[in-house]
Write a protein that holds these residues in place. Structure first.
Motif, mmCIF file in Angstrom:
data_model
loop_
_atom_site.group_PDB
_atom_site.id
_atom_site.type_symbol
_atom_site.label_atom_id
_atom_site.label_comp_id
_atom_site.label_asym_id
_atom_site.label_seq_id
_atom_site.Cartn_x
_atom_site.Cartn_y
_atom_site.Cartn_z
ATOM 1 N N ARG A 1 0.835 -1.200 0.000
ATOM 2 C CA ARG A 1 0.000 0.000 0.000
ATOM 3 C C ARG A 1 0.873 1.255 0.000
ATOM 4 N N THR A 2 1.059 1.806 -1.189
ATOM 5 C CA THR A 2 1.816 3.041 -1.379
ATOM 6 C C THR A 2 1.072 3.901 -2.388
ATOM 7 N N THR B 1 0.515 2.311 -5.811
ATOM 8 C CA THR B 1 -0.552 1.338 -6.032
ATOM 9 C C THR B 1 -1.943 1.903 -5.756
ATOM 10 N N GLU B 2 -2.029 3.171 -5.366
ATOM 11 C CA GLU B 2 -3.342 3.782 -5.147
ATOM 12 C C GLU B 2 -4.136 3.811 -6.442
ATOM 13 N N SER C 1 -6.237 -6.318 -4.707
ATOM 14 C CA SER C 1 -6.995 -6.691 -3.519
ATOM 15 C C SER C 1 -6.232 -7.790 -2.777
ATOM 16 N N ARG D 1 -4.163 -9.906 3.655
ATOM 17 C CA ARG D 1 -4.068 -8.441 3.616
ATOM 18 C C ARG D 1 -3.033 -8.014 2.597
ATOM 19 N N LEU D 2 -3.126 -6.748 2.183
ATOM 20 C CA LEU D 2 -2.078 -6.168 1.362
ATOM 21 C C LEU D 2 -0.878 -5.857 2.253
ATOM 22 N N GLU E 1 2.277 -3.697 3.860
ATOM 23 C CA GLU E 1 2.553 -2.345 4.317
ATOM 24 C C GLU E 1 4.031 -2.040 4.078
#
Length: 246
Positions: free
Chosen positions: A192-193, A196-197, A202, A210-211, A213
């Motif tokens: 999640r950065t 990748t927004e 998913s 989970r993704l 961090e």
């Protein structure tokens, strides 16, 4: 922890994301000095100021475009002027496109490979010239799960560039071995950065549910860059929650 007591470090792409968290972690763990190189000079300067204020590490920032060999050479000149030597290099600068093959073209291929692959090689080459005379060095390259599986939503050029990083890591490790320079890589999956927004990524299919961090990858980089990993070289450490198992 004092993993990096007295160490001097260069981190590319360090203004944000995985590389920023890596810089924070290494500063927290005793690094003496860090130079952050990023194409976004203002954000890099802000990050450097934040880390310096929060730790005892002297963190400075400079603009670098890793697609430009002259800019890379200037980064390492600046690093030596400010730190005197180089112990650790983290090649974190990179770009990712999610274009289809029809939308992609030679220019997109060249830019992605220039930044992700050629930039990694050129930074490592500069680091070698500084590390070899001292008989010590740690280089960690940021690859991707795309190198393992061909990408999830990324373009062909991205997967190819990161596959090249994995191969280059092995070659560089062989060259660095006689000089006690270790060269390793990490291969994150979806983290999640900002990069990748807005994508369709998913947690489906990820055993840990989970993704990733940025901390997940930063801890792996810190390990490979430390003396705890002194007998590890030429490896690519998968950081993916189990989505790819080698």
């Amino acid at each position: 922890m004092s993993q990096f007591d007295g160490r001097t470090i260069v981190i590319t792409g360090g203004a944000d994301g995985i590389s920023k968290r890596t810089a924070q972690l290494m500063a927290e763990r005793g690094a003496a000095a860090i130079v952050i190189g990023d194409i976004n000079a203002d954000l890099a300067a802000q990050t450097a100021a934040e880390i310096t204020a929060a730790t005892s590490c002297a963190v400075t920032a400079t603009r670098v475009d890793v697609s430009d060999p002259e800019s890379i050479a200037a980064l390492f000149t600046t690093a030596i002027e400010r730190m005197g030597r180089l112990d650790v290099l983290v090649n974190g600068a990179g770009i990712m496109r999610t274009s289809t093959i029809e939308q992609s073209d030679a220019a997109a291929w060249d830019l992605t490979c220039d930044i992700n692959l050629r930039g990694t090689f050129l930074c490592a080459r500069e680091a070698f010239t500084l590390m070899k005379p001292r008989g010590y060095g740690r280089i960690v390259n940021v690859a991707s799960v795309a190198a393992r599986i061909g990408g999830i939503a990324s373009g062909v050029e991205y997967a190819a560039s990161k596959g090249g990083v994995v191969a280059a890591t092995k070659s560089l490790a062989k060259l660095g071995g006689p000089f006690a320079i270790t060269v390793n890589a990490v291969a994150p999956s979806v983290i999640r950065t900002k990069m990748t927004e807005g994508t369709a990524y998913s947690a489906a299919g990820i055993p840990l549910g989970r993704l990733g961090e940025v901390e997940d990858v930063a801890y792996a980089i810190a390990f490979l860059a430390s003396d705890e990993a002194a007998y590890i070289t030429g490896t690519t450490l998968d950081v993916n929650g189990g989505s790819y198992m080698n």
